[in-house]
Design a protein around this motif. Structure first.
Motif, PDB file in Angstrom:
ATOM      1  N   ALA A 172     -15.864  14.641  -5.142  1.00  0.00           N
ATOM      2  CA  ALA A 172     -17.036  13.622  -5.782  1.00  0.00           C
ATOM      3  C   ALA A 172     -17.173  12.357  -5.040  1.00  0.00           C
ATOM      4  N   VAL A 173     -16.508  12.127  -4.038  1.00  0.00           N
ATOM      5  CA  VAL A 173     -16.476  10.954  -3.243  1.00  0.00           C
ATOM      6  C   VAL A 173     -17.958  10.800  -2.693  1.00  0.00           C
ATOM      7  N   ASN A 174     -18.722   9.770  -2.775  1.00  0.00           N
ATOM      8  CA  ASN A 174     -20.050   9.851  -1.824  1.00  0.00           C
ATOM      9  C   ASN A 174     -19.719   9.787  -0.480  1.00  0.00           C
ATOM     10  N   PRO A 175     -20.415  10.804   0.469  1.00  0.00           N
ATOM     11  CA  PRO A 175     -20.485  10.637   1.912  1.00  0.00           C
ATOM     12  C   PRO A 175     -20.891   9.306   2.430  1.00  0.00           C
ATOM     13  N   GLU A 176     -21.857   8.738   1.739  1.00  0.00           N
ATOM     14  CA  GLU A 176     -22.498   7.271   2.260  1.00  0.00           C
ATOM     15  C   GLU A 176     -21.339   6.415   2.140  1.00  0.00           C
ATOM     16  N   LEU A 177     -20.459   6.484   1.597  1.00  0.00           N
ATOM     17  CA  LEU A 177     -19.048   5.287   1.776  1.00  0.00           C
ATOM     18  C   LEU A 177     -18.557   5.595   2.996  1.00  0.00           C
ATOM     19  N   HIS A 178     -18.271   6.695   3.399  1.00  0.00           N
ATOM     20  CA  HIS A 178     -17.735   6.795   4.541  1.00  0.00           C
ATOM     21  C   HIS A 178     -18.721   6.721   5.775  1.00  0.00           C
ATOM     22  N   GLU A 179     -19.914   6.679   5.633  1.00  0.00           N
ATOM     23  CA  GLU A 179     -20.825   6.452   6.601  1.00  0.00           C
ATOM     24  C   GLU A 179     -20.979   4.922   6.889  1.00  0.00           C
ATOM     25  N   SER A 180     -20.817   4.115   5.841  1.00  0.00           N
ATOM     26  CA  SER A 180     -20.954   2.744   5.582  1.00  0.00           C
ATOM     27  C   SER A 180     -19.808   2.081   6.412  1.00  0.00           C
ATOM     28  N   ALA A 181     -18.531   2.690   5.975  1.00  0.00           N
ATOM     29  CA  ALA A 181     -17.208   2.390   6.550  1.00  0.00           C
ATOM     30  C   ALA A 181     -17.126   2.779   8.114  1.00  0.00           C
ATOM     31  N   THR A 182     -17.680   3.704   8.502  1.00  0.00           N
ATOM     32  CA  THR A 182     -17.779   4.246   9.767  1.00  0.00           C
ATOM     33  C   THR A 182     -18.568   3.083  10.657  1.00  0.00           C
ATOM     34  N   ILE A 183     -19.970   2.532  10.055  1.00  0.00           N
ATOM     35  CA  ILE A 183     -20.758   1.756  10.817  1.00  0.00           C
ATOM     36  C   ILE A 183     -19.987   0.423  10.756  1.00  0.00           C
ATOM     37  N   ASP A 184     -19.288   0.025   9.926  1.00  0.00           N
ATOM     38  CA  ASP A 184     -18.329  -1.080   9.810  1.00  0.00           C
ATOM     39  C   ASP A 184     -17.406  -1.345  10.812  1.00  0.00           C
ATOM     40  N   GLY A 185     -17.096  -0.073  11.427  1.00  0.00           N
ATOM     41  CA  GLY A 185     -16.011   0.177  12.457  1.00  0.00           C
ATOM     42  C   GLY A 185     -14.520   0.649  12.000  1.00  0.00           C
ATOM     43  N   GLY A 187     -11.518   2.955  11.064  1.00  0.00           N
ATOM     44  CA  GLY A 187     -11.144   4.392  11.768  1.00  0.00           C
ATOM     45  C   GLY A 187     -10.815   5.208  10.394  1.00  0.00           C
ATOM     46  N   ARG A 188     -10.445   6.390  10.968  1.00  0.00           N
ATOM     47  CA  ARG A 188     -10.090   7.549   9.737  1.00  0.00           C
ATOM     48  C   ARG A 188      -9.089   6.961   8.709  1.00  0.00           C
ATOM     49  N   PHE A 189      -7.914   6.112   9.192  1.00  0.00           N
ATOM     50  CA  PHE A 189      -6.832   5.722   8.412  1.00  0.00           C
ATOM     51  C   PHE A 189      -7.506   4.591   7.306  1.00  0.00           C
ATOM     52  N   GLN A 190      -8.255   3.776   8.060  1.00  0.00           N
ATOM     53  CA  GLN A 190      -8.826   2.544   7.258  1.00  0.00           C
ATOM     54  C   GLN A 190      -9.928   3.153   6.114  1.00  0.00           C
ATOM     55  N   GLN A 191     -10.700   4.368   6.589  1.00  0.00           N
ATOM     56  CA  GLN A 191     -11.393   5.016   5.399  1.00  0.00           C
ATOM     57  C   GLN A 191     -10.459   5.573   4.226  1.00  0.00           C
ATOM     58  N   ILE A 192      -9.303   6.189   4.690  1.00  0.00           N
ATOM     59  CA  ILE A 192      -8.447   6.667   3.606  1.00  0.00           C
ATOM     60  C   ILE A 192      -8.152   5.608   2.812  1.00  0.00           C
ATOM     61  N   TRP A 193      -7.617   4.489   3.238  1.00  0.00           N
ATOM     62  CA  TRP A 193      -6.890   3.482   2.443  1.00  0.00           C
ATOM     63  C   TRP A 193      -8.021   2.665   1.729  1.00  0.00           C
ATOM     64  N   HIS A 194      -9.240   2.634   2.323  1.00  0.00           N
ATOM     65  CA  HIS A 194     -10.296   1.585   1.503  1.00  0.00           C
ATOM     66  C   HIS A 194     -11.254   2.410   0.780  1.00  0.00           C
ATOM     67  N   VAL A 195     -11.448   3.729   0.968  1.00  0.00           N
ATOM     68  CA  VAL A 195     -12.518   4.479   0.310  1.00  0.00           C
ATOM     69  C   VAL A 195     -11.892   5.639  -0.347  1.00  0.00           C
ATOM     70  N   VAL A 196     -11.010   6.357   0.217  1.00  0.00           N
ATOM     71  CA  VAL A 196     -10.539   7.643  -0.314  1.00  0.00           C
ATOM     72  C   VAL A 196      -9.732   7.302  -1.679  1.00  0.00           C
ATOM     73  N   LEU A 197      -8.667   6.482  -1.228  1.00  0.00           N
ATOM     74  CA  LEU A 197      -7.579   6.208  -2.406  1.00  0.00           C
ATOM     75  C   LEU A 197      -8.128   5.515  -3.679  1.00  0.00           C
ATOM     76  N   PRO A 198      -9.179   4.429  -3.121  1.00  0.00           N
ATOM     77  CA  PRO A 198      -9.835   3.777  -4.478  1.00  0.00           C
ATOM     78  C   PRO A 198     -10.678   4.766  -5.162  1.00  0.00           C
ATOM     79  N   ALA A 199     -11.294   5.601  -4.429  1.00  0.00           N
ATOM     80  CA  ALA A 199     -11.987   6.801  -5.387  1.00  0.00           C
ATOM     81  C   ALA A 199     -11.418   7.727  -6.174  1.00  0.00           C
ATOM     82  N   ILE A 200     -10.172   8.062  -6.006  1.00  0.00           N
ATOM     83  CA  ILE A 200      -9.399   8.665  -6.677  1.00  0.00           C
ATOM     84  C   ILE A 200      -8.305   8.020  -7.588  1.00  0.00           C
TER      85      ILE A 200
END
Length: 286
Positions: A172-185, A187-200
């Motif tokens: 249910a995590v919005n893919p746009e959050l990953h895209e925004s995080a990628t644009i901001d530079g 990495g995969r571990f940073q996306q897990i920490w700042h996007v994935v874990l807060p979402a769940i």
């Protein structure tokens, strides 16, 4: 109508047996029945307070449960995050199927496999003595190995099945959050920490609250099958203690009082954890 079998199950096996809780306040005699047994009030609960065995069993139960929370609870979260990162659907489904399978094995089978590997003449000791020239290790009779083996069995059996809820939350995590995080530079571990874990995070909190509610429920079948005269002192938990007192010793009233005490503590833990979660801004169970 679809929900009727589930509702009937809870009525028959959860609510109807609650009438038997009156045994905790009686000196129950099976030949006289509930109505003919002597009313003793809180005497059985006083026996709990005055009985040092109860404190030992309670400590074993709490320690095993908190070890499971500390080591077994995070594993499904970690597995779900790792599976979510896989891009090959075939590999993802294959790994999911493999890690789900142990859940469908009974505890009799799981403990039997454990015995095959760790008994005195088992596979592990065969490697230690035959190949490495070391002394055999009494895994099943040494009390210091009991709790680690119980926790390891829970991880192996239930970790894969526990990923289902977390994978559903990750879907249910919005893919746009990953895209925004990628644009901001990020990495995969940073996306897990700042996007994935807060979402769940809310799902993790709810599952933790529910787990705390069963903190005194360490699993009767598993513990009962693992117990032996050598590790009973450190391995006996409330569930096996109730069985020993109620079934083997026929002390039905005292066993019922211990079971009621266990349920009351579980209810208090759920209410407390839910209230604490709401104070920190989470949704909680209710």
């Amino acid at each position: 109508m679809i929900a009727f079998p589930g509702i009937l199950f809870y009525i028959v096996f959860k609510y109807v047996p609650m009438f038997g809780l009156s045994l905790a306040f009686l000196d129950f005699n099976p030949f006289l029945g509930i109505s003919g047994s002597e009313w003793t009030g809180w005497d059985n609960f006083r026996r709990i307070i005055d009985n040092p065995e109860v404190y030992r069993v309670l400590w074993n139960t709490l320690l095993i449960s908190f070890l499971q929370i500390l080591f077994a609870f995070p594993i499904p979260i970690l597995l779900a995050v790792m599976l979510n990162e896989l891009r090959n659907d075939f590999v993802k489904r294959m790994i999911q199927s493999i890690i789900y399978l142990p859940h469908f094995l009974s505890w009799v089978v799981v403990v039997g496999i454990c015995f095959i590997f760790f008994r005195g003449e088992g596979i592990i000791n065969g490697v230690l003595t035959g190949w490495l020239g070391l002394d055999a290790v009494p895994f099943l009779t040494d009390p210091s190995f009991f709790k680690p083996m119980v926790v390891a069995q829970v991880i192996w059996k239930e970790a894969g099945w526990g990923t289902i809820i977390f994978l559903a939350s990750l879907a249910a995590v919005n893919p746009e959050l990953h895209e925004s995080a990628t644009i901001d530079g990020a990495g995969r571990f940073q996306q897990i920490w700042h996007v994935v874990l807060p979402a769940i995070r809310s799902t993790i909190v709810i599952m933790l609250i529910l787990r705390l509610g069963s903190v005194l429920d360490s699993g009767f079948e598993q513990i009962f099958l693992m117990l032996n005269p050598f590790n009973r002192e450190t391995g006996e938990v409330l569930d096996t203690y109730v069985f020993t007192k109620g079934i083997e010793s026929s002390d039905y009233s005292f066993a019922t009082a211990v079971g009621l005490f266990k349920g009351a503590v579980g209810l208090i833990l759920v209410l407390s954890a839910n209230s604490l979660a709401k104070r920190f801004g989470e949704e909680g169970v209710y």
